[in-house]
Design an enzyme around this catalytic site. Structure first.
Site, mmCIF file in Angstrom:
data_model
loop_
_atom_site.group_PDB
_atom_site.id
_atom_site.type_symbol
_atom_site.label_atom_id
_atom_site.label_comp_id
_atom_site.label_asym_id
_atom_site.label_seq_id
_atom_site.Cartn_x
_atom_site.Cartn_y
_atom_site.Cartn_z
ATOM 1 N N SER A 194 11.156 -30.731 5.305
ATOM 2 C CA SER A 194 11.981 -30.987 6.495
ATOM 3 C C SER A 194 11.714 -32.371 7.085
ATOM 4 O O SER A 194 12.656 -33.103 7.420
ATOM 5 C CB SER A 194 11.743 -29.900 7.547
ATOM 6 O OG SER A 194 10.384 -29.810 7.917
ATOM 7 N N HIS A 249 9.778 -23.330 2.052
ATOM 8 C CA HIS A 249 9.366 -24.108 3.228
ATOM 9 C C HIS A 249 9.401 -23.190 4.450
ATOM 10 O O HIS A 249 8.670 -22.212 4.499
ATOM 11 C CB HIS A 249 10.278 -25.321 3.376
ATOM 12 C CG HIS A 249 9.796 -26.342 4.361
ATOM 13 N ND1 HIS A 249 8.504 -26.415 4.807
ATOM 14 C CD2 HIS A 249 10.462 -27.349 5.000
ATOM 15 C CE1 HIS A 249 8.385 -27.429 5.667
ATOM 16 N NE2 HIS A 249 9.558 -27.992 5.806
ATOM 17 N N HIS A 267 -0.949 -23.703 -0.121
ATOM 18 C CA HIS A 267 -0.308 -24.845 0.544
ATOM 19 C C HIS A 267 -0.304 -26.022 -0.403
ATOM 20 O O HIS A 267 -1.220 -26.188 -1.214
ATOM 21 C CB HIS A 267 -1.060 -25.200 1.838
ATOM 22 C CG HIS A 267 -0.315 -26.158 2.719
ATOM 23 N ND1 HIS A 267 -0.398 -27.524 2.548
ATOM 24 C CD2 HIS A 267 0.546 -25.943 3.743
ATOM 25 C CE1 HIS A 267 0.372 -28.105 3.464
ATOM 26 N NE2 HIS A 267 0.959 -27.183 4.182
ATOM 27 N N ARG A 314 -3.757 -24.053 11.645
ATOM 28 C CA ARG A 314 -2.693 -23.406 12.415
ATOM 29 C C ARG A 314 -2.799 -21.888 12.296
ATOM 30 O O ARG A 314 -2.443 -21.165 13.237
ATOM 31 C CB ARG A 314 -1.334 -23.903 11.938
ATOM 32 C CG ARG A 314 -1.128 -25.407 12.125
ATOM 33 C CD ARG A 314 0.159 -25.882 11.485
ATOM 34 N NE ARG A 314 0.149 -25.649 10.040
ATOM 35 C CZ ARG A 314 1.201 -25.879 9.250
ATOM 36 N NH1 ARG A 314 2.332 -26.343 9.756
ATOM 37 N NH2 ARG A 314 1.107 -25.649 7.947
ATOM 38 N N ASP A 373 2.199 -19.624 8.043
ATOM 39 C CA ASP A 373 3.181 -18.545 8.001
ATOM 40 C C ASP A 373 2.542 -17.168 7.877
ATOM 41 O O ASP A 373 3.184 -16.155 8.162
ATOM 42 C CB ASP A 373 4.145 -18.757 6.827
ATOM 43 C CG ASP A 373 4.963 -20.021 6.982
ATOM 44 O OD1 ASP A 373 5.438 -20.283 8.095
ATOM 45 O OD2 ASP A 373 5.117 -20.759 5.986
#
Length: 469
Positions: free
Chosen positions: A274, A304, A350, A359, A405
């Site tokens: 993105s 993504h 990742h 995160r 995620d």
């Protein structure tokens, strides 16, 4: 004023030694009484333009590395080829926003309440200026974003032209494209604005885009899941709190979660799909609305941003088949069943990171604080123990650890935002802060049209034969 200055006061607030790291520059806590972000940039930009000119003139021929055939075939993985000022991703340490890690940002960026999660507006200020803002500056920026948040009716009509059952990302991107009608950059370019001033209408577009996205995103959510009943902006709330409110969630903990969510999803250096797409499209002088719409289309891909949707759906499939009180041995069997069917375990691995995503860690800390007994959170904790050893045993995965995620969907689900198909829209709103900030600097630094060289398999084979002889 120097762009980065070493400040003893900030170091003490972070609890770090006097040399935080040789590669990380400490940042200045904002001391100016000037609350206007635009004026801050106007002061900083000429200095950074000269810095880039000097870098290119004195070191432009310095080689940064060697490109291999694997890199060319493997999607340019690992190639150093982009200038991205707002954040840097380290394989071991994770993301740093202008040199600050996520835990450091949580310490120094102002919150809605003392000790609360950082306000996204504070991160926006940090990404644009390289300085930690004061609470007064963040409040002023919150007010400015609210003043820019009015969305024209034709945007909603454009979304309404789509079937209600269209994917939320399709409806969201359509709304962003409709917002492009108001682009100040496009108007200024048509009138012949000098290149040296491109950043100014880009700033106007980027801030308006960031401000209006929660309204557009919440309209999509309310249209699909809540019968189209919209909720007006609350002028007493900040960006993250208002986004939660617009969606229909006024629980204080959910507002805190949204502040954290938007902050940690905002930027992840420039090479992800993105961010890179937004940068690439903008390099053709497409305005921020067009560029960000393109970025959203990349974010909508399963590899993504759509992964956060896939994670919660997979976790719920575990519960459906095995129940909430699944043992670790049962969970191991289910993971192997997933892998043996030719699928991946979503939320693990990742492209850059080689350790647990920071995160993920900060979301886990949020869960331990606010929802330690949530059944799905307990399942996510078990997955952390079960999945990495299995992926390591396979021997094909460079990073078996959970990414961002793996956790976000469970937190959202706990507070009532259960519609997994919508999750990527939340990611999109967040990512506007990083992409918009970098785009302003792209224009300020006069970065050129992006045009890498491509090759054929025949040319690669020929090159390799010559190299071997």
């Amino acid at each position: 004023m120097a762009f980065f200055r070493t400040v003893t006061k900030l170091r003490s607030r972070l609890g770090q030694p006097s040399s935080l790291r040789d590669s990380v520059r400490c940042l200045q806590t904002q001391a100016s009484s000037d609350l206007d972000l635009h004026s801050q940039l106007k002061e900083l930009i000429p200095e950074q333009q000269e810095r880039l000119k000097k870098l290119k003139k004195e070191h432009g021929k310095v080689q940064l590395g060697t490109i291999t055939v694997d890199m060319v075939i493997g999607g340019m993985r690992g190639m150093t080829g982009l200038l991205w000022e707002t954040s840097l991703l380290d394989p071991d340490e994770g993301i740093r926003f202008r040199g600050l890690s996520i835990p450091e940002c949580q310490k120094v960026l102002p919150g809605a309440t003392p000790g609360g999660e950082p306000l996204p507006e504070g991160l926006l200020w940090l990404l644009l200026t390289g300085k930690v803002p004061s609470k007064e500056q963040v409040d002023a920026l919150s007010s400015e974003l609210r003043s820019r948040a009015k969305v024209p009716d034709y945007v909603f009509k454009a979304i309404d032209a789509l079937p209600v059952g269209a994917h939320p990302m399709t409806q969201f991107t359509t709304g962003v494209m409709a917002l492009q009608v108001q682009s100040e950059f496009q108007k200024a370019y048509d009138k012949g604005i000098p290149k040296s001033r491109y950043w100014e209408p880009t700033y106007e577009d980027s801030l308006s885009l960031i401000a209006q996205l929660p309204v557009v995103a919440s309209y999509v959510y309310r249209r699909i899941y809540k019968g189209g009943r919209m909720i007006p902006v609350d002028d007493s709330l900040d960006y993250g709190g208002n986004f939660s409110h617009l969606l229909g969630f006024d629980d204080h903990k959910m507002q805190e979660l949204m502040r954290l969510y938007v902050t940690i999803h905002s930027d992840h250096e420039g090479g992800n799909v993105s961010a890179h797409t937004g940068h690439l499209v903008a390099s053709a002088l497409s305005d921020p609305f067009l560029s960000f719409a393109a970025a959203l289309n990349g974010l909508a891909g399963p590899l993504h941003g759509l992964a956060n949707q896939e994670v919660l759906l997979w976790i719920k499939s575990v519960v459906d088949e095995c129940g909430e009180n699944i043992t670790k041995d049962q969970l191991k069997d289910y993971v192997w069943k997933t892998l043996n069917s030719g699928k991946v375990v979503p939320g693990f691995g990742h492209g850059v990171l080689r350790k647990t995503d920071p995160r993920y860690t900060c979301q886990r800390e949020f869960a331990l604080k606010h929802l330690p007994d949530d059944p799905l959170f307990r399942l996510v904790s078990k997955l952390y123990d079960v999945v990495p050893p299995i992926l390591t045993e396979l021997g094909k995965v460079k990073n078996p650890w959970p990414n961002v995620d793996a956790h976000s969907g469970v937190l959202l689900n706990h507070f009532g935002l259960t519609e997994a198909r919508y999750f990527t829209v939340l990611f999109g709103v967040s990512r506007s802060i990083g992409i918009g900030s970098q785009l302003i600097w792209d224009r300020a630094l006069g970065l050129p049209l992006e045009r890498p060289k491509s090759v054929t398999m025949e040319s690669l084979e020929s090159f390799c034969k010559k190299a071997a002889s």
